[in-house]
Motif scaffolding. Structure first.
Motif, PDB file in Angstrom:
ATOM      1  N   UNK A 199       0.849  -1.189   0.000  1.00 20.29           N
ATOM      2  CA  UNK A 199       0.000   0.000   0.000  1.00 20.29           C
ATOM      3  C   UNK A 199       0.884   1.238   0.000  1.00 20.29           C
ATOM      4  N   UNK A 200       0.426   2.276  -0.673  1.00 14.75           N
ATOM      5  CA  UNK A 200       1.201   3.514  -0.713  1.00 14.75           C
ATOM      6  C   UNK A 200       0.250   4.692  -0.633  1.00 14.75           C
ATOM      7  N   UNK A 201       0.789   5.819  -0.153  1.00 14.70           N
ATOM      8  CA  UNK A 201      -0.023   7.002   0.084  1.00 14.70           C
ATOM      9  C   UNK A 201       0.346   8.125  -0.859  1.00 14.70           C
ATOM     10  N   UNK A 202      -0.686   8.702  -1.485  1.00 12.94           N
ATOM     11  CA  UNK A 202      -0.547  10.006  -2.129  1.00 12.94           C
ATOM     12  C   UNK A 202      -0.941  11.000  -1.042  1.00 12.94           C
ATOM     13  N   UNK A 203       0.057  11.398  -0.240  1.00  9.93           N
ATOM     14  CA  UNK A 203      -0.181  12.291   0.894  1.00  9.93           C
ATOM     15  C   UNK A 203      -0.280  13.719   0.364  1.00  9.93           C
ATOM     16  N   UNK A 204      -1.454  14.314   0.542  1.00  5.12           N
ATOM     17  CA  UNK A 204      -1.738  15.636  -0.034  1.00  5.12           C
ATOM     18  C   UNK A 204      -1.857  16.639   1.094  1.00  5.12           C
ATOM     19  N   UNK A 205      -1.164  17.750   0.980  1.00  5.24           N
ATOM     20  CA  UNK A 205      -1.233  18.776   2.016  1.00  5.24           C
ATOM     21  C   UNK A 205      -0.930  20.133   1.393  1.00  5.24           C
ATOM     22  N   UNK A 206      -1.761  21.088   1.686  1.00  2.01           N
ATOM     23  CA  UNK A 206      -1.585  22.468   1.186  1.00  2.01           C
ATOM     24  C   UNK A 206      -1.257  22.500  -0.312  1.00  2.01           C
ATOM     25  N   UNK A 207      -1.987  21.703  -1.064  1.00  4.24           N
ATOM     26  CA  UNK A 207      -1.851  21.755  -2.510  1.00  4.24           C
ATOM     27  C   UNK A 207      -0.617  21.073  -3.060  1.00  4.24           C
ATOM     28  N   UNK A 208       0.034  20.243  -2.225  1.00  2.00           N
ATOM     29  CA  UNK A 208       1.222  19.550  -2.702  1.00  2.00           C
ATOM     30  C   UNK A 208       1.150  18.063  -2.352  1.00  2.00           C
TER      31      UNK A 208
END
Ligand code: 523
Length: 146
Positions: free
Chosen positions: A22-31
């Motif tokens: 499993x892997x994360x597309x960690x999204x924060x403040x538009x990045x």
């Protein structure tokens, strides 16, 4: 199907027998967070969506939260499964979720030697692992547009 997969229902996928990574597309403040692998030698220096193997008996989303805690020192929650599944080495498949930071600032504690927050127009500035590219492209659609 082995007895252990019958009993626990996780680890190797019930349908295919493949180990789920499993892997994360960690999204924060538009990045989006990109992580540079430090091992093994054949993958070192390439960039990935952070994550790891689901353990027997573990829900994939819980495995991802655990991996982000261990590898990056953050608390995060999964948001949305990115549709699709991508083959890795034989017997392994990759599944990806978008994720949100709940607390902490990611640090490369394990498995990585550099982290970068990338805006949508910066995503092709790092050398992503080939197998991560379709999910990165899909995650890009969730970032503010160019
Ligand atoms: N990938 C991959 N992309 C990606 C990840 C998280 C993993 O291609 N975004 C591959 C790399 C390895 C395999 O999946 O071949 C397992 O990933 P790894 O080593 O990050 O899993 P861990 O952390 O569970 O492995 P151990 O350190 O062995 O526990």
């Amino acid at each position: 199907m082995t007895e252990s997969t019958t009993r626990h229902g996780a680890g190797p996928d019930r349908g295919t027998g493949a180990v789920v990574v499993v892997a994360a597309a960690l999204l924060d403040r538009g990045r989006l967070l990109a992580a540079r692998r430090s091992a093994p030698a054949e993958l070192a220096g390439r960039w990935e969506l952070p994550g790891g193997k689901v353990e027997p008996g573990e829900r994939p989303e819980d495995a991802l939260v655990r991996e982000l805690r261990e590898e990056l020192g953050v608390e995060a929650e999964t948001a949305e499964r990115i549709p699709g599944e991508w083959p890795l080495k034989p017997g392994y498949v990759l599944r990806v979720w978008t994720a949100r930071l709940l607390s902490g600032e990611p640090r490369p504690l394990e498995d990585h030697d550099e982290l970068r927050w990338l805006a949508r127009d910066e995503l092709d500035t790092v050398d992503w692992l080939d197998q991560d590219r379709p999910a990165v492209a899909e995650a890009a659609r969730r970032l503010p547009g160019v």
